[in-house]
Motif scaffolding. Structure first.
Motif, PDB file in Angstrom:
ATOM      1  N   LEU A  15       0.721  -1.049   0.014  1.00  0.00           N
ATOM      2  CA  LEU A  15       0.201  -0.095  -0.020  1.00  0.00           C
ATOM      3  C   LEU A  15       0.839   1.242  -0.225  1.00  0.00           C
ATOM      4  O   LEU A  15       0.452   2.642  -0.734  1.00  0.00           O
ATOM      5  CB  LEU A  15      -1.007   0.261   1.072  1.00  0.00           C
ATOM      6  N   ASN A  16       1.771   1.474   0.381  1.00  0.00           N
ATOM      7  CA  ASN A  16       2.648   2.171   0.751  1.00  0.00           C
ATOM      8  C   ASN A  16       3.274   2.542  -0.537  1.00  0.00           C
ATOM      9  O   ASN A  16       3.635   3.810  -0.671  1.00  0.00           O
ATOM     10  CB  ASN A  16       3.352   2.296   2.047  1.00  0.00           C
ATOM     11  N   HIS A  17       4.488   1.461  -1.066  1.00  0.00           N
ATOM     12  CA  HIS A  17       4.384   1.888  -2.589  1.00  0.00           C
ATOM     13  C   HIS A  17       3.456   2.219  -3.860  1.00  0.00           C
ATOM     14  O   HIS A  17       3.808   2.974  -4.317  1.00  0.00           O
ATOM     15  CB  HIS A  17       5.022   0.367  -3.174  1.00  0.00           C
ATOM     16  N   HIS A  18       2.234   1.918  -3.969  1.00  0.00           N
ATOM     17  CA  HIS A  18       0.939   2.134  -4.312  1.00  0.00           C
ATOM     18  C   HIS A  18       1.014   3.600  -4.437  1.00  0.00           C
ATOM     19  O   HIS A  18       0.555   5.071  -4.722  1.00  0.00           O
ATOM     20  CB  HIS A  18       0.214   1.338  -4.145  1.00  0.00           C
ATOM     21  N   ASN A  19       0.452   4.062  -2.773  1.00  0.00           N
ATOM     22  CA  ASN A  19       0.957   5.693  -2.566  1.00  0.00           C
ATOM     23  C   ASN A  19       1.568   6.501  -2.859  1.00  0.00           C
ATOM     24  O   ASN A  19       1.112   7.189  -3.523  1.00  0.00           O
ATOM     25  CB  ASN A  19       0.943   5.616  -0.890  1.00  0.00           C
ATOM     26  N   TYR A  20       2.971   5.734  -3.210  1.00  0.00           N
ATOM     27  CA  TYR A  20       4.334   6.730  -3.513  1.00  0.00           C
ATOM     28  C   TYR A  20       3.450   6.858  -4.628  1.00  0.00           C
ATOM     29  O   TYR A  20       4.248   8.270  -5.724  1.00  0.00           O
ATOM     30  CB  TYR A  20       5.776   6.203  -3.103  1.00  0.00           C
ATOM     31  N   GLN A  21       3.502   5.441  -5.767  1.00  0.00           N
ATOM     32  CA  GLN A  21       3.518   5.702  -6.657  1.00  0.00           C
ATOM     33  C   GLN A  21       2.481   7.269  -7.828  1.00  0.00           C
ATOM     34  O   GLN A  21       2.927   7.506  -8.050  1.00  0.00           O
ATOM     35  CB  GLN A  21       2.918   4.467  -7.619  1.00  0.00           C
ATOM     36  N   TYR A  22       1.301   6.785  -6.762  1.00  0.00           N
ATOM     37  CA  TYR A  22       0.231   7.428  -6.909  1.00  0.00           C
ATOM     38  C   TYR A  22       0.719   9.257  -6.663  1.00  0.00           C
ATOM     39  O   TYR A  22       0.548  10.123  -7.733  1.00  0.00           O
ATOM     40  CB  TYR A  22      -0.882   6.994  -5.860  1.00  0.00           C
ATOM     41  N   TYR A  23       0.864   9.570  -5.643  1.00  0.00           N
ATOM     42  CA  TYR A  23       0.828  10.945  -4.822  1.00  0.00           C
ATOM     43  C   TYR A  23       2.556  11.490  -5.145  1.00  0.00           C
ATOM     44  O   TYR A  23       1.837  12.536  -5.280  1.00  0.00           O
ATOM     45  CB  TYR A  23       0.649  10.661  -3.465  1.00  0.00           C
ATOM     46  N   VAL A  24       3.391  10.936  -5.158  1.00  0.00           N
ATOM     47  CA  VAL A  24       4.788  11.761  -5.485  1.00  0.00           C
ATOM     48  C   VAL A  24       4.970  11.207  -6.664  1.00  0.00           C
ATOM     49  O   VAL A  24       5.491  12.435  -6.931  1.00  0.00           O
ATOM     50  CB  VAL A  24       5.962  10.391  -4.574  1.00  0.00           C
ATOM     51  N   LEU A  25       5.182  10.586  -7.117  1.00  0.00           N
ATOM     52  CA  LEU A  25       5.597   9.832  -8.862  1.00  0.00           C
ATOM     53  C   LEU A  25       4.373  10.673 -10.184  1.00  0.00           C
ATOM     54  O   LEU A  25       4.424  10.508 -10.512  1.00  0.00           O
ATOM     55  CB  LEU A  25       6.221   8.227  -9.175  1.00  0.00           C
ATOM     56  N   ASP A  26       3.390  10.735  -8.864  1.00  0.00           N
ATOM     57  CA  ASP A  26       2.160  10.850 -10.088  1.00  0.00           C
ATOM     58  C   ASP A  26       2.190   9.337 -11.905  1.00  0.00           C
ATOM     59  O   ASP A  26       1.427   9.939 -12.530  1.00  0.00           O
ATOM     60  CB  ASP A  26       2.662  12.002 -11.016  1.00  0.00           C
ATOM     61  N   ASN A  27       2.163   8.251 -10.642  1.00  0.00           N
ATOM     62  CA  ASN A  27       2.030   7.401 -11.937  1.00  0.00           C
ATOM     63  C   ASN A  27       2.054   5.925 -11.429  1.00  0.00           C
ATOM     64  O   ASN A  27       2.890   5.036 -10.771  1.00  0.00           O
ATOM     65  CB  ASN A  27       4.152   7.499 -11.819  1.00  0.00           C
ATOM     66  N   PRO A  28       0.346   6.178 -11.229  1.00  0.00           N
ATOM     67  CA  PRO A  28      -0.094   5.039 -10.418  1.00  0.00           C
ATOM     68  C   PRO A  28      -0.214   4.442 -11.532  1.00  0.00           C
ATOM     69  O   PRO A  28      -0.039   3.792 -12.634  1.00  0.00           O
ATOM     70  CB  PRO A  28      -1.648   5.196 -10.487  1.00  0.00           C
ATOM     71  N   GLU A  29       0.918   2.429 -10.412  1.00  0.00           N
ATOM     72  CA  GLU A  29       0.908   1.192 -11.044  1.00  0.00           C
ATOM     73  C   GLU A  29      -0.981   0.086 -11.204  1.00  0.00           C
ATOM     74  O   GLU A  29      -0.965  -0.420 -11.421  1.00  0.00           O
ATOM     75  CB  GLU A  29       1.995   0.510 -10.132  1.00  0.00           C
ATOM     76  N   ILE A  30      -2.077   0.721 -10.049  1.00  0.00           N
ATOM     77  CA  ILE A  30      -3.053  -0.367 -10.307  1.00  0.00           C
ATOM     78  C   ILE A  30      -3.778   0.320 -10.467  1.00  0.00           C
ATOM     79  O   ILE A  30      -3.516   1.738  -9.685  1.00  0.00           O
ATOM     80  CB  ILE A  30      -2.497  -0.863  -8.865  1.00  0.00           C
ATOM     81  N   SER A  31      -5.071  -0.328 -10.587  1.00  0.00           N
ATOM     82  CA  SER A  31      -6.240   1.021 -10.450  1.00  0.00           C
ATOM     83  C   SER A  31      -6.676   1.264  -8.976  1.00  0.00           C
ATOM     84  O   SER A  31      -6.050   0.226  -7.359  1.00  0.00           O
ATOM     85  CB  SER A  31      -7.658   0.282 -11.128  1.00  0.00           C
ATOM     86  N   ASP A  32      -7.822   2.689  -8.478  1.00  0.00           N
ATOM     87  CA  ASP A  32      -7.826   2.870  -7.786  1.00  0.00           C
ATOM     88  C   ASP A  32      -8.821   1.493  -6.590  1.00  0.00           C
ATOM     89  O   ASP A  32      -8.557   1.370  -5.211  1.00  0.00           O
ATOM     90  CB  ASP A  32      -9.452   4.238  -7.922  1.00  0.00           C
ATOM     91  N   SER A  33      -9.821   0.841  -7.512  1.00  0.00           N
ATOM     92  CA  SER A  33     -10.170  -0.415  -6.658  1.00  0.00           C
ATOM     93  C   SER A  33      -9.126  -1.587  -6.882  1.00  0.00           C
ATOM     94  O   SER A  33      -9.900  -2.180  -5.654  1.00  0.00           O
ATOM     95  CB  SER A  33     -11.593  -0.282  -7.876  1.00  0.00           C
TER      96      SER A  33
END
Ligand code: 9MJ
Length: 673
Positions: A15-33
């Protein structure tokens, strides 16, 4: 148990990794769901094993038990403010000052200083303390030497990591940055506040500050806050600091902190100026508000040489954009009547230059807003104009109020036509009730009157109505029927032929239905459907005109707002005069109710129409079904009796099959009709 712990830790890391991808790198790897699914999985395990919940768990962002007050936090290293520059000259002076200082201190290559340039965010300065990589405290800047402990609230902000990423993190680290609310979140929050009749926030900064100062962190959790980091305070010496500010930022980013993507290292005055211009032009398109540019001498060695003055570093400066807010005086409050009859109070202001334009009016919206601001003629007010947003009065400067100016009251009558002004319960607007008569609403009322679903006067479009009103040939819709061939033919771009056509259309429109006529009158909130309901209930116009509020209220689908609008409309002498003139001009409709009882073969049946029909439009089919008493709705439910399916019908057919609703072809429907 250790297996369970492993599982929990794996989920947290993921979860922390995906949060980082989403918020910091602006590069989400998985969908919100997919993210939500992981989060739920962790929540479920934690619900069964509350003893395994830790404060850095990604589930702990929902808020905690309300506090009674905030504790005070003393900043180990003071949180400084920034000196300001209000022009290119002032920035140039700053640059010269530090170049000289550095040269005096023996730095000979100080001619083109490198600056870390970053947008100046307009939010709330915050200090975050991480111990062994875990967020242990969040505090406001306060007066710079001590602030408030807002840890519970800070934890709810998703862009703030609860745990630093990476293997090698300092044992102690204080991150500093700005908590902000972006423009969209701000608008949404104020819309919610408005709906709940709660205080509106004047700007995103106030909204962010108000949200972070909640004793109940569950309220903070519901507010759209985010965070950008821009520096450090304390850092333990188990980490070797890099040599520049920009490299520190890169290091913080690698630990999971969100850095502003616009940040850039620029060289000398020219580089600084170019950056300023670029961001100034980009300002409106950014998702959040910025009020200038911060320049920091990039070299930490130089920073150390330059040191501090008073409460600000000598090595940094904020070059401010022209102000969004200015003070001015309210010269008067006027009422504008809009095309829909809404009475809007407008403050007339002593002209003031704000956000790049001269402002001399600001809308005050409605009575509630005036009361909220307690604005009175003669007051000094703060005007705000952010971007292309219309100027707004933020607040009254009460300390500058002179004497005892009277409170402003909305007028009881329309200032344009003198009709009664009505404000319905639960509505903020006050409206003129002289719909057919009021000149302010004139053009709009006539355009509506002539429209296809109202009197259906072919060829009488918006442009022609405007022309007729502007030439003084028509004031109300009744005047249409006394237009002469000559008057029409002499108009711009009209001639004998078009005049003839229009006169014919006018003449044809005289034969109408009661429902159309009611709709054409343009009573506020009386749409096509309500007009039909009223036409079915009342045998004649006289009955409708004299109906009481209670009688109207007793009709199915008629609520207090419509009932009030209808009775007020007919109470206006001018409206009745226009109606009389229309009837005198020859407008008529079948005396019996438009749908006679024996013809209502489909009474009580509910239809839905979907897909493309070949012989008629969906609207025509709807009217034909309604004429036989059927109800036509937009979506298939258990209450639907028939679904009429044309070409390419879509998902409604599946729904109907699922619910066992009978499906008719266009042919079958026509047979029913
Ligand atoms: C803002 N408000 O965006 C600083 N700031 O640095 C940035 N504020 C700051 N830096 C030292 N980007 C003190 C304040």
């Amino acid at each position: 148990m250790s297996e369970l712990l492993d599982k929990i830790n794996r989920l947290k890391d993921e979860l922390n990794h995906h949060n980082y991808q989403y918020y910091v790198l602006d590069n989400p790897e998985i969908s919100d769901s997919a993210y939500d699914k992981l989060l739920r999985e962790l929540q479920e395990i934690e619900a069964k094993h509350p003893e395994l919940v830790t404060p850095d768990s990604p589930t702990q962002r929902v808020g905690a038990t309300p506090l009674t007050e905030f504790n005070t936090v003393k900043h180990e290293i003071p949180m400084l403010s920034l000196a300001n520059a209000f022009s290119a000259e002032e920035f140039s002076e700053f640059n010269q000052r530090i170049t000289d200082l550095l040269k005096k201190s023996g730095v000979h290559s100080a001619n083109d200083i490198k600056y870390a340039a970053e947008p100046k965010l307009d939010g709330l300065a915050i200090s975050l303390l991480y111990e062994e990589g875990i967020l242990v405290r969040g505090a406001t800047r306060g007066d710079g030497s001590s602030g408030e402990d807002v840890t519970q609230n800070i934890r709810t902000i998703e862009t703030i990591p609860l745990k630093l990423l990476g293997k090698k993190v300092p044992s102690r680290l204080e991150v500093r940055g700005e908590v902000i609310m972006d423009k969209e979140g701000f608008e949404e929050l104020n819309n919610i506040q408005r709906k709940n009749n709660e205080k509106l926030f004047a700007n995103p900064r106030n909204a962010a500050a108000g949200s972070l100062r909640q004793l109940d962190s569950r309220i903070t959790a519901a507010r759209p806050l985010s965070f950008f980091c821009y520096g450090i305070g304390i850092i333990s010496d188990d980490i070797t600091l890099p040599a520049t500010h920009s490299k520190i930022m890169a290091l913080l980013k690698s630990w999971g902190m969100r850095i502003n993507p616009e940040s850039k290292v620029v060289t000398g005055i020219n580089g600084a100026d170019q950056y300023y211009t670029r961001l100034f032009n980009k300002r409106e398109s950014l998702e959040y508000e910025i009020d200038g540019i911060v320049y920091k001498v990039n070299s930490l060695e130089y920073q150390k040489i330059l040191g501090f003055v008073a409460r600000a570093p000598r090595w940094a400066i904020a070059r401010k954009f022209p102000a969004h807010e200015e003070m001015t005086k309210v010269l008067g409050i006027d009422i504008q009547v809009g095309r829909t009859g809404a009475l809007t109070p407008v403050a007339r202001l002593e002209p003031v230059f704000v956000g790049g334009v001269t402002v001399s009016n600001a809308t005050l919206h409605n009575q509630d807003e005036i009361e909220r601001l307690d604005i009175r003629v003669g007051d000094t007010v703060v005007i705000r104009r952010a971007g292309d947003v219309i100027p707004q009065v933020v607040n009254v400067v009460l300390s500058k109020r002179e004497g005892k100016p009277r409170k402003f009251k909305m007028p009881t009558h329309c200032p344009v036509c003198g009709s009664v002004a009505v404000r319905n319960e639960n509505e903020a607007v006050t409206r003129c009730s002289g719909g057919l008569f009021c000149e302010a609403q004139g053009k709009q009322a006539i355009i509506h009157f002539a429209s296809r679903k109202a009197m259906n006067i072919d060829g009488l479009g918006d442009r022609l109505v405007e022309l007729l009103v502007d030439k003084g040939l028509v004031k109300t819709s009744a005047d249409l029927y006394s237009l002469t061939h000559e008057q029409i033919a002499n108009l711009e771009r009209m001639g004998d032929k078009s005049a003839e056509k229009l006169l014919k259309a006018l003449s044809q429109s005289k034969q109408t239905t009661f429902a159309r006529f009611i709709f054409a009158m343009g009573i506020h909130d009386v749409g096509e459907t309500t007009a039909k309901t009223l036409a079915e209930h009342f045998q004649s116009l006289e009955e409708l005109e004299s109906a009481s509020f209670e009688e109207l209220l007793s009709i199915r689908d008629v609520g207090p707002v419509v009932a009030n609008n209808v009775t007020t409309f007919f109470k206006q002498k001018h409206n009745r005069e226009v109606i009389d003139a229309l009837l005198r001009a020859g407008i008529h409709w079948p005396k019996t109710p438009s749908v006679s009882a024996q013809a209502q073969t489909l009474f009580g049946k509910t239809f839905v129409i979907t897909g493309t029909l070949s012989d008629m439009s969906r609207d025509e089919a709807k009217q034909a079904l309604q004429a036989l008493g059927a109800k036509v709705t937009g979506s298939v439910s258990k209450k639907t009796d028939y679904l009429v399916a044309g070409e390419n019908p879509g998902s409604k057919v599946d729904k109907a099959k699922q619910l066992g609703v009978e499906i008719l072809s266009e042919m079958q429907m026509k047979a029913l009709l």
